[in-house]
Motif scaffolding. Structure first.
Motif, short mmCIF file in Angstrom:
data_model
loop_
_atom_site.label_atom_id
_atom_site.label_comp_id
_atom_site.label_asym_id
_atom_site.label_seq_id
_atom_site.Cartn_x
_atom_site.Cartn_y
_atom_site.Cartn_z
N ALA A 59 14.04 -3.64 16.56
CA ALA A 59 12.95 -4.38 17.46
C ALA A 59 12.27 -3.22 18.33
CB ALA A 59 13.93 -5.30 18.53
N SER A 60 12.87 -1.99 18.70
CA SER A 60 12.11 -1.18 19.61
C SER A 60 11.09 -0.43 18.55
CB SER A 60 13.21 -0.21 20.09
OG SER A 60 13.65 0.75 19.17
N THR A 61 10.97 -0.54 17.30
CA THR A 61 9.83 0.05 16.62
C THR A 61 9.04 -1.15 16.13
OG1 THR A 61 10.98 -0.30 14.50
CG2 THR A 61 11.52 1.74 15.93
N HIS A 62 7.62 -0.51 15.79
CA HIS A 62 6.67 -1.50 15.22
C HIS A 62 7.31 -2.14 13.89
CE1 HIS A 62 2.79 -3.28 14.53
NE2 HIS A 62 2.62 -2.77 13.36
N VAL A 63 7.52 -3.22 13.67
CA VAL A 63 8.11 -4.10 12.37
C VAL A 63 7.09 -3.87 11.35
CG1 VAL A 63 9.06 -5.94 11.62
CG2 VAL A 63 9.48 -5.33 13.81
N ASP A 64 7.07 -2.91 10.77
CA ASP A 64 5.88 -2.63 9.66
C ASP A 64 6.56 -2.16 8.41
OD1 ASP A 64 3.46 -2.68 8.49
OD2 ASP A 64 3.20 -0.63 8.87
N PRO A 65 6.61 -2.90 7.04
CA PRO A 65 6.02 -4.01 6.83
C PRO A 65 7.02 -5.19 7.32
CG PRO A 65 7.21 -2.78 5.02
CD PRO A 65 7.44 -1.95 6.16
N PRO A 66 6.30 -6.16 7.62
CA PRO A 66 7.01 -7.22 8.39
C PRO A 66 7.99 -7.97 7.29
CG PRO A 66 4.80 -7.93 7.87
CD PRO A 66 4.75 -6.49 7.48
N ASN A 67 8.12 -8.09 6.31
CA ASN A 67 8.75 -8.84 5.15
C ASN A 67 10.10 -8.28 5.12
OD1 ASN A 67 9.69 -10.64 3.31
ND2 ASN A 67 8.64 -10.05 1.57
N PRO A 68 10.36 -7.04 4.59
CA PRO A 68 11.86 -6.65 4.74
C PRO A 68 12.35 -6.46 5.98
CG PRO A 68 10.58 -5.27 3.14
CD PRO A 68 9.53 -5.96 4.06
N LEU A 69 11.59 -6.04 7.10
CA LEU A 69 12.07 -5.57 8.44
C LEU A 69 12.55 -7.09 9.05
CD1 LEU A 69 10.06 -2.53 9.49
CD2 LEU A 69 12.50 -2.92 8.86
N GLY A 70 11.53 -7.93 8.80
CA GLY A 70 11.91 -9.33 9.41
C GLY A 70 13.38 -10.07 8.86
N TRP A 71 13.54 -9.54 7.47
CA TRP A 71 15.08 -9.96 6.86
C TRP A 71 16.00 -9.12 7.69
CZ3 TRP A 71 17.87 -13.31 4.83
CH2 TRP A 71 19.11 -12.89 4.44
N VAL A 72 15.76 -7.81 7.91
CA VAL A 72 16.74 -7.26 8.63
C VAL A 72 16.91 -7.97 10.21
CG1 VAL A 72 17.28 -4.86 9.84
CG2 VAL A 72 16.48 -5.15 7.47
N MET A 73 15.64 -8.15 10.67
CA MET A 73 15.95 -8.83 12.15
C MET A 73 16.65 -10.18 11.99
SD MET A 73 14.75 -7.03 14.46
CE MET A 73 14.66 -8.02 15.78
N PHE A 74 16.41 -10.88 11.04
CA PHE A 74 16.93 -12.23 11.00
C PHE A 74 18.67 -11.96 10.59
CE2 PHE A 74 18.93 -15.07 8.07
CZ PHE A 74 18.98 -16.27 8.75
N ILE A 82 27.70 -9.44 3.12
CA ILE A 82 26.64 -9.46 2.06
C ILE A 82 25.24 -9.31 2.50
CG2 ILE A 82 25.38 -10.87 0.29
CD1 ILE A 82 28.44 -11.68 -0.40
N PHE A 83 25.10 -10.15 3.73
CA PHE A 83 23.69 -10.04 4.51
C PHE A 83 23.44 -8.51 4.87
CE2 PHE A 83 22.81 -14.73 6.11
CZ PHE A 83 22.74 -15.10 4.80
N TYR A 84 24.43 -7.88 5.54
CA TYR A 84 24.31 -6.65 6.16
C TYR A 84 23.97 -5.59 5.08
CZ TYR A 84 24.07 -6.72 11.29
OH TYR A 84 23.67 -6.92 12.58
N LEU A 85 24.85 -5.76 4.03
CA LEU A 85 24.59 -4.80 2.88
C LEU A 85 23.09 -5.02 2.45
CD1 LEU A 85 25.54 -2.57 1.01
CD2 LEU A 85 26.18 -4.64 -0.65
N SER A 86 22.63 -6.06 2.17
CA SER A 86 21.10 -6.25 1.65
C SER A 86 20.10 -5.53 2.88
CB SER A 86 20.88 -7.81 1.44
OG SER A 86 20.80 -8.37 2.59
N ALA A 87 20.34 -6.15 4.21
CA ALA A 87 19.75 -5.45 5.06
C ALA A 87 19.54 -3.87 5.30
CB ALA A 87 19.93 -6.16 6.69
N GLY A 88 20.73 -3.35 5.05
CA GLY A 88 20.87 -2.15 5.32
C GLY A 88 20.21 -1.30 4.09
N VAL A 89 20.24 -1.96 2.71
CA VAL A 89 19.57 -1.36 1.69
C VAL A 89 17.88 -1.44 1.84
CG1 VAL A 89 19.01 -1.54 -0.52
CG2 VAL A 89 21.36 -1.55 0.02
N ALA A 90 17.48 -2.60 2.30
CA ALA A 90 16.09 -2.83 2.76
C ALA A 90 15.61 -1.86 3.80
CB ALA A 90 15.78 -4.26 3.02
N LEU A 91 16.54 -1.59 4.87
CA LEU A 91 16.05 -0.79 5.82
C LEU A 91 15.90 0.61 5.42
CD1 LEU A 91 15.23 -0.76 9.13
CD2 LEU A 91 17.67 -0.82 9.17
N ALA A 92 17.03 1.01 4.61
CA ALA A 92 16.97 2.50 4.16
C ALA A 92 15.76 2.69 3.24
CB ALA A 92 18.28 2.77 3.33
#
Length: 153
Positions: free
Chosen positions: A42-57, A97-107
């Protein structure tokens, strides 16, 4: 003589007993590291919004649900039964499972920001990736231990 925990593995803790039992001791680290992922992304600019939106969710959803689950266990609103033990296993497995997918997307997003751009944001994203995978490991270990507890009912 070996020290034993306050609760046997086949029962669900309540009150401050969650601070001494095997899977439930992970609640606070899950909240801390999951909250760090939430704050760092949240402290960075959420760009691109789709994968980072999933990480935030994922980070917000898991933080809120883990906090509610912690309150239920501390207050003793649950009953010692296999239904709560199964729900504990299912929730923590789903969160892993959620955090694994979010971590891969964020990486993946962070790796794309490696060249060009603000190095401060890049370093913050790297920290968020590390904390996302640490949080995944905490939820995964909690799910494994919860499944063992559920099977021992």
């Amino acid at each position: 003589m070996a020290a034993t925990s306050a609760q046997p593995m086949g029962s669900l803790p309540s009150g401050m007993g969650i601070c001494t039992t095997a899977p439930d001791i992970f609640y606070l680290p899950e909240l801390v590291f999951g909250g760090l992922v939430w704050i760092l992304v949240a402290s960075t600019h959420v760009d691109p919004p789709n994968p980072l939106g999933w990480v935030m969710f994922v980070s917000v959803f898991c933080f809120v649900m883990t906090f509610l689950w912690l309150i239920i266990f501390v207050s003793g609103c649950h009953k010692n039964g296999s239904g709560w033990a199964a729900a504990d296993y299912v929730y923590h497995g789903l969160a892993a499972i959620f955090y694994l997918s979010a971590g891969v997307a964020l990486a993946h997003i962070t790796f794309g920001k490696k060249t060009g751009g603000d190095m401060k944001i890049y370093k913050i994203d790297i920290a968020a990736v590390v904390f996302a995978f640490v949080t995944f490991l905490l939820y995964f270990m909690h799910a494994i231990m919860s499944s063992i507890r559920w099977k021992n009912f």
